[in-house]
Design a protein around this motif. Structure first.
Motif, mmCIF file in Angstrom:
data_model
loop_
_atom_site.group_PDB
_atom_site.id
_atom_site.type_symbol
_atom_site.label_atom_id
_atom_site.label_comp_id
_atom_site.label_asym_id
_atom_site.label_seq_id
_atom_site.Cartn_x
_atom_site.Cartn_y
_atom_site.Cartn_z
ATOM 1 N N TYR A 195 0.839 -1.212 0.000
ATOM 2 C CA TYR A 195 0.000 0.000 0.000
ATOM 3 C C TYR A 195 0.868 1.255 0.000
ATOM 4 C CZ TYR A 195 -3.140 3.666 1.578
ATOM 5 O OH TYR A 195 -3.837 4.846 1.683
ATOM 6 N N LEU A 196 1.873 1.279 0.860
ATOM 7 C CA LEU A 196 2.751 2.447 0.924
ATOM 8 C C LEU A 196 3.502 2.632 -0.392
ATOM 9 C CD1 LEU A 196 4.185 2.039 4.537
ATOM 10 C CD2 LEU A 196 2.591 3.794 3.747
ATOM 11 N N SER A 197 3.939 1.505 -0.983
ATOM 12 C CA SER A 197 4.664 1.596 -2.246
ATOM 13 C C SER A 197 3.779 2.161 -3.349
ATOM 14 C CB SER A 197 5.188 0.208 -2.644
ATOM 15 O OG SER A 197 5.853 0.258 -3.889
ATOM 16 N N LEU A 198 2.573 1.626 -3.482
ATOM 17 C CA LEU A 198 1.675 2.091 -4.547
ATOM 18 C C LEU A 198 1.209 3.525 -4.309
ATOM 19 C CD1 LEU A 198 -0.501 -1.116 -5.086
ATOM 20 C CD2 LEU A 198 1.427 -0.302 -6.466
ATOM 21 N N TRP A 199 0.924 3.867 -3.067
ATOM 22 C CA TRP A 199 0.455 5.220 -2.759
ATOM 23 C C TRP A 199 1.519 6.256 -3.096
ATOM 24 C CZ3 TRP A 199 1.485 9.524 0.177
ATOM 25 C CH2 TRP A 199 0.428 10.426 0.345
ATOM 26 N N LEU A 200 2.757 5.986 -2.714
ATOM 27 C CA LEU A 200 3.843 6.922 -2.982
ATOM 28 C C LEU A 200 4.140 7.020 -4.481
ATOM 29 C CD1 LEU A 200 6.196 5.982 -0.029
ATOM 30 C CD2 LEU A 200 5.138 8.223 -0.390
ATOM 31 N N ALA A 201 4.017 5.897 -5.197
ATOM 32 C CA ALA A 201 4.309 5.915 -6.634
ATOM 33 C C ALA A 201 3.204 6.599 -7.427
ATOM 34 C CB ALA A 201 4.505 4.488 -7.139
ATOM 35 N N LEU A 202 1.957 6.351 -7.051
ATOM 36 C CA LEU A 202 0.832 6.875 -7.818
ATOM 37 C C LEU A 202 0.418 8.274 -7.391
ATOM 38 C CD1 LEU A 202 -1.366 3.648 -7.941
ATOM 39 C CD2 LEU A 202 0.269 4.462 -9.647
ATOM 40 N N ARG A 203 0.639 8.613 -6.126
ATOM 41 C CA ARG A 203 0.234 9.921 -5.614
ATOM 42 C C ARG A 203 1.411 10.853 -5.356
ATOM 43 N NH1 ARG A 203 -4.889 10.109 -3.303
ATOM 44 N NH2 ARG A 203 -6.262 8.666 -4.422
ATOM 45 N N PHE A 253 2.962 -14.362 -10.315
ATOM 46 C CA PHE A 253 2.103 -13.216 -10.592
ATOM 47 C C PHE A 253 2.557 -11.954 -9.860
ATOM 48 C CE2 PHE A 253 -0.538 -16.598 -12.097
ATOM 49 C CZ PHE A 253 -1.407 -16.033 -13.022
ATOM 50 N N ILE A 254 3.038 -12.105 -8.627
ATOM 51 C CA ILE A 254 3.425 -10.931 -7.845
ATOM 52 C C ILE A 254 4.921 -10.656 -7.928
ATOM 53 C CG2 ILE A 254 3.429 -9.901 -5.536
ATOM 54 C CD1 ILE A 254 0.956 -11.512 -4.873
ATOM 55 N N LEU A 356 4.044 -19.098 -17.083
ATOM 56 C CA LEU A 356 4.397 -18.043 -18.039
ATOM 57 C C LEU A 356 3.365 -16.918 -18.024
ATOM 58 C CD1 LEU A 356 5.662 -20.161 -21.078
ATOM 59 C CD2 LEU A 356 7.020 -18.578 -19.695
ATOM 60 N N THR A 357 2.099 -17.281 -17.863
ATOM 61 C CA THR A 357 1.056 -16.259 -17.749
ATOM 62 C C THR A 357 1.281 -15.397 -16.516
ATOM 63 O OG1 THR A 357 -0.569 -17.681 -18.863
ATOM 64 C CG2 THR A 357 -1.427 -15.864 -17.531
ATOM 65 N N GLY A 358 1.638 -16.049 -15.414
ATOM 66 C CA GLY A 358 1.897 -15.306 -14.179
ATOM 67 C C GLY A 358 3.031 -14.314 -14.326
ATOM 68 N N ILE A 359 4.116 -14.739 -14.951
ATOM 69 C CA ILE A 359 5.250 -13.838 -15.125
ATOM 70 C C ILE A 359 4.906 -12.707 -16.094
ATOM 71 C CG2 ILE A 359 7.597 -13.686 -16.053
ATOM 72 C CD1 ILE A 359 8.227 -16.328 -14.801
ATOM 73 N N ALA A 360 4.117 -13.025 -17.132
ATOM 74 C CA ALA A 360 3.675 -11.968 -18.061
ATOM 75 C C ALA A 360 2.827 -10.933 -17.332
ATOM 76 C CB ALA A 360 2.883 -12.582 -19.210
ATOM 77 N N VAL A 361 1.928 -11.404 -16.462
ATOM 78 C CA VAL A 361 1.098 -10.483 -15.677
ATOM 79 C C VAL A 361 1.974 -9.604 -14.787
ATOM 80 C CG1 VAL A 361 -0.607 -10.352 -13.807
ATOM 81 C CG2 VAL A 361 -0.969 -11.915 -15.728
ATOM 82 N N PHE A 362 3.020 -10.208 -14.198
ATOM 83 C CA PHE A 362 3.921 -9.417 -13.359
ATOM 84 C C PHE A 362 4.534 -8.260 -14.138
ATOM 85 C CE2 PHE A 362 8.420 -8.569 -12.546
ATOM 86 C CZ PHE A 362 8.348 -7.979 -11.289
ATOM 87 N N TRP A 365 1.869 -5.478 -14.859
ATOM 88 C CA TRP A 365 1.497 -4.568 -13.764
ATOM 89 C C TRP A 365 2.682 -3.739 -13.278
ATOM 90 C CZ3 TRP A 365 3.702 -4.282 -9.028
ATOM 91 C CH2 TRP A 365 4.263 -5.419 -8.443
ATOM 92 N N PHE A 366 3.882 -4.338 -13.294
ATOM 93 C CA PHE A 366 5.045 -3.590 -12.837
ATOM 94 C C PHE A 366 5.403 -2.488 -13.851
ATOM 95 C CE2 PHE A 366 9.756 -3.402 -11.819
ATOM 96 C CZ PHE A 366 9.569 -2.719 -10.616
ATOM 97 N N SER A 367 5.281 -2.799 -15.133
ATOM 98 C CA SER A 367 5.542 -1.783 -16.163
ATOM 99 C C SER A 367 4.515 -0.650 -16.073
ATOM 100 C CB SER A 367 5.497 -2.415 -17.557
ATOM 101 O OG SER A 367 6.503 -3.396 -17.703
ATOM 102 N N TYR A 368 3.273 -0.997 -15.813
ATOM 103 C CA TYR A 368 2.231 0.018 -15.663
ATOM 104 C C TYR A 368 2.553 0.946 -14.486
ATOM 105 C CZ TYR A 368 -2.365 2.142 -15.001
ATOM 106 O OH TYR A 368 -3.394 3.040 -14.850
#
Length: 522
Positions: A195-203, A253-254, A356-362, A365-368
């Protein structure tokens, strides 16, 4: 290792049993045989279906692996499912008398209460640093050599009996039961970090916001991998299918890493711990070598290639004790590489498409997430910081093995003795267990891989008691001392590389001098 899925029966049987020599001859002719509880099992049809990987089985063929099987599998496997593969009785060598006694325990216990603590004196120069790690490793190596001599008369059966009693005591105390409330507590920590990571990156809008977001992301990955480890050992639910899916969700995935690669790698590591030719966890050429045996261009049975002692290796190994933390800071990048090699090239991948799907999803989302950063330089900084923050995990993993024995003492060494000889534990205050995930007790974990990591601390006094009873040495150092021992082990190998280079230069100088003298004479 034994099956936990297939139930078909074998048609081949041995009427009068087999001796150890006869078993080895049959293995040479192609039979996949191993011994468990004085019974012989043939698993040719199952090896490529083994959830832990075929290679883990190949390393135990022809051997008595009673302790390995019991430690790494739930009771339903060795009490019911394995029976379908039994082909006869094992005829034990009469020299292996279970009533035999030994005095080795009395000699070996003198080491157990020794406390070796690191203490820096004087200046913090490179020379002082090297002298201190030399001193620590010399004391540690001396203890290991003394243990080798003291324990040579210990018998497998004596240690197995004590090991079985220890296992029963763990069962009676409920230490094999997983406390799922501990995972609920850990999930609170995971959610806080992400949460802290996403909040600081997005806000966030200032540089330090984005950099701090990267730190929290690294903390999130660092902590989450402990639960992935538990899933890989089937410690969470005890059901292979469910724990595997939990592992895929966390690791792939994560985290962008392959849980299948980790399980194959880790199972082999538990079977052949610290064996230079077989254990992938110590095969890090050209950057690290923990024994001079790597100078011989040894063949890795895990990677199926020669680990070359070439010019790059000679360069890095000379300074490996100084480069140790720097190299490990890039460890997460290497895990991506190994995951991709496994998923694309390995023939035994389970649920390849899902992984492979899991790593692609990672990477999506990380690139986004990275797209919200203000510049390419910030993207680079974010990736480097978040990945480097996970490096304590790589230090912790190598810390438990890099300073320990790499000798192969053959099939007559018991499973508990081998694990305690090749693994050290790291002591820390109880309040700091969260940082290490409870896995700083790697020796206890190697003795009983199915023990929930939250219970490992409670097992330490019982393992100490077991070691005193059997004459085995339980190695435990605090974090700084353990680091000193590992760095000293790396320096001992680096010193040999320096010596080889000096000898080569000297010989080249002598040859040049002789040649010049001959030319002058003529």
């Amino acid at each position: 290792m034994p099956p936990n899925t297939e139930t078909q029966t074998q048609t081949f049987s041995v009427r009068n049993g087999l001796t150890q020599d006869e078993i080895r001859e049959r293995v040479k002719s192609g039979d996949a045989l191993f011994i468990f509880e004085d019974k012989i099992y043939k698993v040719n049809r199952f090896m490529n279906k083994h959830p832990g990987g075929e290679l883990a089985i190949r390393h135990v063929l022809g051997k008595d692996v009673t302790d390995e099987i019991r430690s790494m599998h739930p009771p339903r496997v060795y009490e019911r499912m394995i029976k379908h593969y039994c082909i006869g009785d094992y005829i034990r060598d009469p020299k292996l008398d279970p009533t035999a006694t030994t005095t080795a325990a009395a000699k070996a216990t003198r080491h157990h209460d020794d406390a070796m603590q690191i203490g820096w004196q004087g200046s913090m120069s490179v020379e002082a640093f090297d002298a201190k790690i030399d001193e620590l490793y010399a004391k540690h190596a001396d203890d290991q050599e003394t243990d080798r001599k003291d324990q040579k008369d210990l018998t497998i059966l004596e240690i197995r009996q004590a090991y079985r009693r220890l296992e029963q005591e763990f069962i009676d105390r409920g230490l094999f039961k997983c406390n799922h409330w501990r995972y609920a507590k850990e999930c609170c920590r995971y959610v806080t970090f992400i949460y802290l990571s996403l909040w600081l990156a997005l806000r966030g809008y200032d540089t330090w916001h984005f950099l701090l977001s990267a730190v929290f992301m690294g903390c999130f990955w660092h902590q989450l991998v402990f639960t992935a480890h538990d899933a890989g050992h089937n410690e969470i639910t005890g059901r292979v299918e469910i724990d595997h899916l939990i592992g895929v969700m966390i690791a792939n995935f994560i985290g962008g890493l392959s849980i299948g690669w980790w399980k194959k790698n880790h199972n082999v590591h538990h079977i052949v711990t610290n064996h230079p030719e077989h254990d992938p966890d110590i095969q890090h050429m050209p950057f690290f070598a923990i024994t001079t045996r790597f100078f011989n261009n040894i063949y890795s049975t895990y990677y199926n290639r020669v680990l070359e002692f070439d010019a790059p290796a000679r360069f890095f190994l000379k300074y490996q004790h100084h480069l140790y933390y720097l190299v490990l800071s890039f460890g997460r990048f290497n895990l991506h590489r190994l995951s991709f090699l496994y998923l694309f090239l390995d023939k035994e991948v389970r649920n390849r498409k899902l992984e492979l799907t899991g790593i692609a999803v990672f990477f999506v989302w990380f690139s986004y997430l990275l797209s919200y950063l203000p510049s390419w330089s910030m993207v680079f900084a974010y990736i480097m910081i978040s990945y480097i923050v996970t490096s304590p995990l790589h230090v912790q993993i190598t810390l438990s093995h890099f300073g320990m024995s790499t000798a192969d003492l053959g099939p007559d060494e018991s499973f508990p003795a081998k694990q305690l000889r090749t693994t050290m534990d790291v002591d820390c205050p109880e309040w700091f267990d969260w940082f290490h995930g409870g896995l700083q007790y790697q020796a206890v974990h190697h003795l009983f891989p199915r023990l929930p990591r939250h219970n490992l601390r409670q097992c330490v006094p019982l393992v100490r008691k077991f070691c005193k009873e059997t004459g085995l040495h339980y190695y435990m150092y605090n974090f700084s001392t353990g680091n000193g021992v590992v760095l000293g082990a790396l320096k001992s190998v680096a010193d040999q590389v320096h010596l080889m280079n000096d000898v080569a230069k000297y010989n080249a100088g002598v040859w040049s001098g002789d040649k010049l003298q001959q030319e002058t004479t003529h």
